[in-house]
Design a protein around this motif. Structure first.
Motif, mmCIF file in Angstrom:
data_model
loop_
_atom_site.group_PDB
_atom_site.id
_atom_site.type_symbol
_atom_site.label_atom_id
_atom_site.label_comp_id
_atom_site.label_asym_id
_atom_site.label_seq_id
_atom_site.Cartn_x
_atom_site.Cartn_y
_atom_site.Cartn_z
ATOM 1 N N GLU A 63 0.818 -1.214 0.000
ATOM 2 C CA GLU A 63 0.000 0.000 0.000
ATOM 3 C C GLU A 63 0.856 1.270 0.000
ATOM 4 O O GLU A 63 0.324 2.366 0.121
ATOM 5 C CB GLU A 63 -0.943 0.010 1.224
ATOM 6 N N CYS A 64 2.180 1.116 -0.128
ATOM 7 C CA CYS A 64 3.097 2.276 -0.103
ATOM 8 C C CYS A 64 2.887 3.098 1.163
ATOM 9 O O CYS A 64 2.866 4.338 1.115
ATOM 10 C CB CYS A 64 2.917 3.148 -1.346
ATOM 11 N N GLY A 65 2.708 2.417 2.302
ATOM 12 C CA GLY A 65 2.490 3.112 3.565
ATOM 13 C C GLY A 65 3.747 3.103 4.416
ATOM 14 O O GLY A 65 4.739 2.445 4.076
ATOM 15 N N PHE A 66 3.675 3.802 5.540
ATOM 16 C CA PHE A 66 4.793 3.779 6.489
ATOM 17 C C PHE A 66 4.784 2.446 7.243
ATOM 18 O O PHE A 66 5.808 1.800 7.413
ATOM 19 C CB PHE A 66 4.685 4.951 7.479
ATOM 20 N N VAL A 168 -9.430 8.550 5.442
ATOM 21 C CA VAL A 168 -9.319 7.095 5.510
ATOM 22 C C VAL A 168 -10.048 6.481 4.316
ATOM 23 O O VAL A 168 -11.188 6.845 4.032
ATOM 24 C CB VAL A 168 -9.972 6.561 6.805
ATOM 25 N N ALA A 169 -9.382 5.564 3.632
ATOM 26 C CA ALA A 169 -10.029 4.861 2.514
ATOM 27 C C ALA A 169 -10.104 3.378 2.839
ATOM 28 O O ALA A 169 -9.089 2.756 3.160
ATOM 29 C CB ALA A 169 -9.254 5.089 1.221
ATOM 30 N N ASP A 170 -11.309 2.825 2.778
ATOM 31 C CA ASP A 170 -11.482 1.377 2.890
ATOM 32 C C ASP A 170 -11.235 0.816 1.493
ATOM 33 O O ASP A 170 -12.025 1.027 0.578
ATOM 34 C CB ASP A 170 -12.903 1.061 3.394
ATOM 35 N N ASN A 171 -10.095 0.133 1.341
ATOM 36 C CA ASN A 171 -9.644 -0.315 0.008
ATOM 37 C C ASN A 171 -9.923 -1.801 -0.223
ATOM 38 O O ASN A 171 -9.276 -2.443 -1.038
ATOM 39 C CB ASN A 171 -8.135 -0.020 -0.101
ATOM 40 N N THR A 172 -10.893 -2.343 0.533
ATOM 41 C CA THR A 172 -11.205 -3.773 0.465
ATOM 42 C C THR A 172 -11.580 -4.221 -0.957
ATOM 43 O O THR A 172 -11.152 -5.281 -1.405
ATOM 44 C CB THR A 172 -12.372 -4.096 1.427
ATOM 45 N N PHE A 173 -12.369 -3.421 -1.657
ATOM 46 C CA PHE A 173 -12.876 -3.847 -2.971
ATOM 47 C C PHE A 173 -11.824 -3.801 -4.074
ATOM 48 O O PHE A 173 -11.847 -4.627 -4.978
ATOM 49 C CB PHE A 173 -14.071 -2.972 -3.396
ATOM 50 N N LEU A 174 -10.927 -2.819 -4.019
ATOM 51 C CA LEU A 174 -9.958 -2.680 -5.121
ATOM 52 C C LEU A 174 -8.631 -3.367 -4.821
ATOM 53 O O LEU A 174 -7.964 -3.838 -5.747
ATOM 54 C CB LEU A 174 -9.723 -1.204 -5.444
ATOM 55 N N LEU A 178 -5.064 -2.794 -7.508
ATOM 56 C CA LEU A 178 -5.771 -1.893 -8.426
ATOM 57 C C LEU A 178 -5.753 -0.432 -7.988
ATOM 58 O O LEU A 178 -5.984 0.454 -8.809
ATOM 59 C CB LEU A 178 -7.228 -2.359 -8.587
ATOM 60 N N CYS A 179 -5.541 -0.158 -6.699
ATOM 61 C CA CYS A 179 -5.591 1.228 -6.223
ATOM 62 C C CYS A 179 -4.764 1.355 -4.942
ATOM 63 O O CYS A 179 -4.859 0.493 -4.075
ATOM 64 C CB CYS A 179 -7.054 1.591 -5.934
ATOM 65 N N ARG A 180 -3.962 2.414 -4.862
ATOM 66 C CA ARG A 180 -3.167 2.650 -3.653
ATOM 67 C C ARG A 180 -3.490 4.040 -3.110
ATOM 68 O O ARG A 180 -2.870 5.038 -3.477
ATOM 69 C CB ARG A 180 -1.679 2.467 -3.958
ATOM 70 N N PRO A 181 -4.513 4.111 -2.235
ATOM 71 C CA PRO A 181 -5.017 5.409 -1.771
ATOM 72 C C PRO A 181 -3.958 6.310 -1.133
ATOM 73 O O PRO A 181 -4.038 7.530 -1.255
ATOM 74 C CB PRO A 181 -6.103 5.021 -0.749
ATOM 75 N N ILE A 182 -2.956 5.727 -0.448
ATOM 76 C CA ILE A 182 -1.933 6.571 0.202
ATOM 77 C C ILE A 182 -1.148 7.357 -0.856
ATOM 78 O O ILE A 182 -0.842 8.525 -0.675
ATOM 79 C CB ILE A 182 -1.023 5.718 1.110
ATOM 80 N N GLU A 183 -0.915 6.726 -2.012
ATOM 81 C CA GLU A 183 -0.239 7.443 -3.105
ATOM 82 C C GLU A 183 -1.084 8.607 -3.614
ATOM 83 O O GLU A 183 -0.582 9.550 -4.195
ATOM 84 C CB GLU A 183 0.025 6.485 -4.280
#
Ligand code: PLP
Length: 361
Positions: A63-66, A168-174, A178-183
């Motif tokens: 997720e490109c997170g810390f 905050v993004a719930d990224n369960t579906f993608l 398919l999607c990296r909200p932190i980016e």
């Protein structure tokens, strides 16, 4: 490294002392200290466990997170997240959220003095209008469940710049495939790891991925204090499932695209909601009787709650995931007695279409 490599190796290939390829299950609740004031880095499994840590590091990389924290379920991750709030705080959330998250906001958060406003977060003006000085959290799901509304994460992040609200993004579906909200500017990503990340309908899990050390420190303290950690064996199962995330997402997405096209040609199907990515399809049929018949006639597809596994599942949001959402809200959002939600698995697409065809007769 590309994401289909990271799901297998993490951000770096790390050797185990024994040469084991599969990361071991450290089934130990506690860890001995080599001396007073000295530690192996592990003390007690509620605080950290090597198997869980290995999985958390992989999630943070994906997720490109810390950092990332693994919980015993998606809901325990959401529950830990909202411990960041205090009485008087306000939450802005998508009006088409996962039913369990709405239940937690309305029944647990409200009791603790935190109010929530639900809006279509795909509408930036609505987001702007809902923000208050005391808004501490903006919670989005993209696409939403079950109506598949899309939110522009980057635009909402831009809107929040200079405010004290966490996005905050719930990224369960993608999934991060398919999607990296932190980016895109989100501060925190939430997952029900029970779904695509685990992928085999066999384990509950949840994750919080943080963008900064500050958030990671706060949430690690909350997790250690409240204790809903992912067990070592379950961490192993999620890690094992995660290795095939890329191939499963490719196959289930291709299946879903074919099924969505086919559904659109069926005369008993009056609407198809498919965002064009991932493998979730909601569709509306001509009558409640048709909906019930489909649920009872499918043979290959299971009539069961949940999503994101190798087996295709069909659910009735009205009676299952969204049963606790008040009726007027449900109807306003299109969650009627004619709406079905399909989680497309990785079976053969023609077999799945044949099953739906017989069920829709
Ligand atoms: C399932 C789900 C959750 C809750 O996760 P559990 O693992 O069932 O506790 C949260 N958000 C979304 C979008 C989900 O689909």
């Amino acid at each position: 490294m590309k994401i289909d490599t990271i799901v297998i190796h993490g951000s770096e290939r790390r050797g185990e002392a024994t040469g084991a390829i599969a990361f071991p299950i450290y089934q130990s609740s506690t860890f001995a200290h080599p001396g007073v004031g000295r530690s192996t880095g592990y003390d007690y499994t509620r605080s950290q466990n090597p198997t869980r840590e290995h999985l958390e590091q992989k999630l943070a990389a994906l997720e490109c997170g810390f950092g990332a924290l693994a919980f015993s379920s998606g809901m325990s991750a959401v529950d830990a997240l909202v411990q960041l709030l205090k009485p008087g705080d306000h939450v802005v959330a998508s009006d088409d959220l996962y039913g369990g998250t709405i239940r937690l906001f309305d029944h647990i958060l409200a009791k603790n003095g935190v109010s929530a406003t639900y809006i279509n977060t795909g509408d930036l003006d609505a987001v702007k209008a809902a923000l208050r000085p005391e808004t501490a959290l903006v919670f989005i799901e993209t696409p939403t469940n079950p109506m598949m509304h899309i939110t522009d994460i980057r635009a909402v992040a831009d809107l929040l710049r200079g405010r004290n609200a966490i996005l905050v993004a719930d990224n369960t579906f993608l999934t991060p495939y398919l999607c990296r909200p932190i980016e895109l500017g989100a501060d925190i990503v939430i997952h029900s790891g029970t779904k695509y990340l685990g992928g085999h309908n066999d384990t509950l899990a949840g994750f919080i991925v943080t963008a900064t050390q500050e958030l990671d420190d706060k949430l690690r303290f909350i997790q250690k204090t409240t204790g809903a950690v992912l067990a070592p064996f379950d961490a192993f199962l999620i890690e094992r499932g995660l290795k095939t995330l890329a191939v499963r997402m490719d196959k289930s997405s291709a299946n879903a695209a074919a099924i969505a096209e086919w559904l659109k040609t069926q005369k008993k199907v009056t609407a198809v909601y498919f965002p064009g990515v991932s493998a979730m399809i909601s569709f509306e049929v001509d009558a409640p009787e048709t909906a019930v018949a489909v649920l009872e006639r499918v043979k290959l597809i299971y009539y069961a709650e949940s999503l994101g596994g190798v087996e295709s599942l069909i659910t009735y949001p009205l009676l299952q995931t969204h049963a606790d959402v008040p009726e007027d809200q449900r109807n306003a959002r299109g969650i009627t007695d004619r709406l079905l939600r399909l989680s497309v698995g990785i079976e053969n697409a023609e077999d799945l279409i044949e099953d739906l065809k017989n069920a829709l007769l």
